[in-house]
Design a protein around this motif. Structure first.
Motif, mmCIF file in Angstrom:
data_model
loop_
_atom_site.group_PDB
_atom_site.id
_atom_site.type_symbol
_atom_site.label_atom_id
_atom_site.label_comp_id
_atom_site.label_asym_id
_atom_site.label_seq_id
_atom_site.Cartn_x
_atom_site.Cartn_y
_atom_site.Cartn_z
ATOM 1 N N LEU A 152 1.566 1.540 -3.783
ATOM 2 C CA LEU A 152 0.618 1.243 -4.577
ATOM 3 C C LEU A 152 0.332 2.398 -5.581
ATOM 4 O O LEU A 152 0.391 3.541 -5.398
ATOM 5 N N LEU A 195 -12.679 -5.828 -7.277
ATOM 6 C CA LEU A 195 -11.772 -4.921 -6.662
ATOM 7 C C LEU A 195 -10.589 -4.268 -7.438
ATOM 8 O O LEU A 195 -10.286 -3.077 -7.567
ATOM 9 N N HIS A 196 -10.160 -5.136 -8.264
ATOM 10 C CA HIS A 196 -8.978 -4.639 -9.329
ATOM 11 C C HIS A 196 -9.875 -3.599 -10.092
ATOM 12 O O HIS A 196 -9.301 -2.466 -10.342
ATOM 13 N N LEU A 224 -1.957 -6.043 -6.077
ATOM 14 C CA LEU A 224 -3.371 -6.356 -5.189
ATOM 15 C C LEU A 224 -3.519 -7.963 -5.080
ATOM 16 O O LEU A 224 -3.959 -8.536 -4.284
ATOM 17 N N TYR A 267 0.643 -1.155 0.018
ATOM 18 C CA TYR A 267 -0.077 -0.047 -0.012
ATOM 19 C C TYR A 267 0.817 1.244 0.146
ATOM 20 O O TYR A 267 0.244 2.478 -0.425
ATOM 21 N N CYS A 308 -1.347 9.600 -5.573
ATOM 22 C CA CYS A 308 -1.953 9.102 -4.232
ATOM 23 C C CYS A 308 -1.096 8.292 -3.599
ATOM 24 O O CYS A 308 -0.362 7.383 -4.183
ATOM 25 N N TYR A 320 -12.277 -1.703 -9.495
ATOM 26 C CA TYR A 320 -12.545 -0.585 -8.586
ATOM 27 C C TYR A 320 -11.508 0.403 -8.380
ATOM 28 O O TYR A 320 -11.369 1.592 -8.712
ATOM 29 N N PHE A 321 -10.103 -0.309 -8.144
ATOM 30 C CA PHE A 321 -9.100 0.409 -8.007
ATOM 31 C C PHE A 321 -8.364 0.977 -9.097
ATOM 32 O O PHE A 321 -7.997 2.166 -9.204
ATOM 33 N N GLU A 322 -8.884 0.381 -10.368
ATOM 34 C CA GLU A 322 -8.357 1.073 -11.658
ATOM 35 C C GLU A 322 -9.288 2.357 -11.948
ATOM 36 O O GLU A 322 -8.493 3.319 -12.123
ATOM 37 N N LEU A 361 -10.552 4.313 -9.598
ATOM 38 C CA LEU A 361 -10.045 5.273 -8.799
ATOM 39 C C LEU A 361 -8.612 5.922 -9.020
ATOM 40 O O LEU A 361 -8.591 7.298 -9.333
ATOM 41 N N TYR A 362 -7.729 5.182 -9.253
ATOM 42 C CA TYR A 362 -6.474 5.376 -9.721
ATOM 43 C C TYR A 362 -6.350 6.347 -11.135
ATOM 44 O O TYR A 362 -5.554 7.227 -11.388
ATOM 45 N N LEU A 417 -1.165 -2.288 -9.929
ATOM 46 C CA LEU A 417 -2.392 -2.703 -9.236
ATOM 47 C C LEU A 417 -2.327 -4.240 -9.262
ATOM 48 O O LEU A 417 -3.221 -4.883 -8.625
#
Length: 152
Positions: free
Chosen positions: A26, A57-58, A34, A23, A71, A60-62, A64-65, A31
């Protein structure tokens, strides 16, 4: 030695040490890390979403980022009890449409539960107003005014 460095230097179970390490580095470009932290059947909850499964989850993070200019996470404290942990962190992010494109700092806590050396449950607790709503031009001023009035 500062608190953050003492957290990094601690000896943790493998799953938790991996989480802390990953984290703190990250980004949109890695990603895939994860997969090293989360189980296929992970449940991830934050103030806006509840996500089930590593593939979701991948995604979602993709999402976001890809919208962030930057970040970073700093782990400030850890409380562990067997296969559960509470992680206290600070996230500093930059989004071109929030806070005039300037950096935003948000404090939060994550509850983690591991099974077979992977995280199966991750729940984030944070002030969504501080993270998002207060960073919007008009709504942010209104929320600030409400907070000032509530504190009086």
């Amino acid at each position: 030695m500062n608190i953050e460095q003492s957290v990094i230097d601690q000896q943790y179970p493998e799953w938790l040490g991996r989480f802390i390490s990953i984290y703190q580095k990250l980004s949109f470009n890695n990603l895939n890390l994860l997969d090293e932290v989360y189980a296929e059947e992970v449940t991830f909850i934050d103030p806006i979403h509840e996500i089930h499964g590593l593939s979701n989850l991948h995604d979602y993070f993709e999402g976001l980022y890809k919208n962030l200019s930057s970040c970073t996470f700093s782990i400030n404290d850890v409380i562990i009890d067997n296969q559960q942990a509470a992680i206290y962190w600070e996230m500093i992010y930059q989004h071109p449409k929030l806070n005039g494109g300037n950096f935003v700092s948000v404090q939060g806590t994550s509850k983690l539960i591991a099974l077979d050396n992977k995280i199966i449950y991750h729940r984030d607790y944070l002030d969504l107003g501080a993270m998002l709503y207060e960073q919007l031009p008009l709504i942010g001023k209104l929320i600030h005014w409400i907070k000032v009035k509530a504190a009086q």
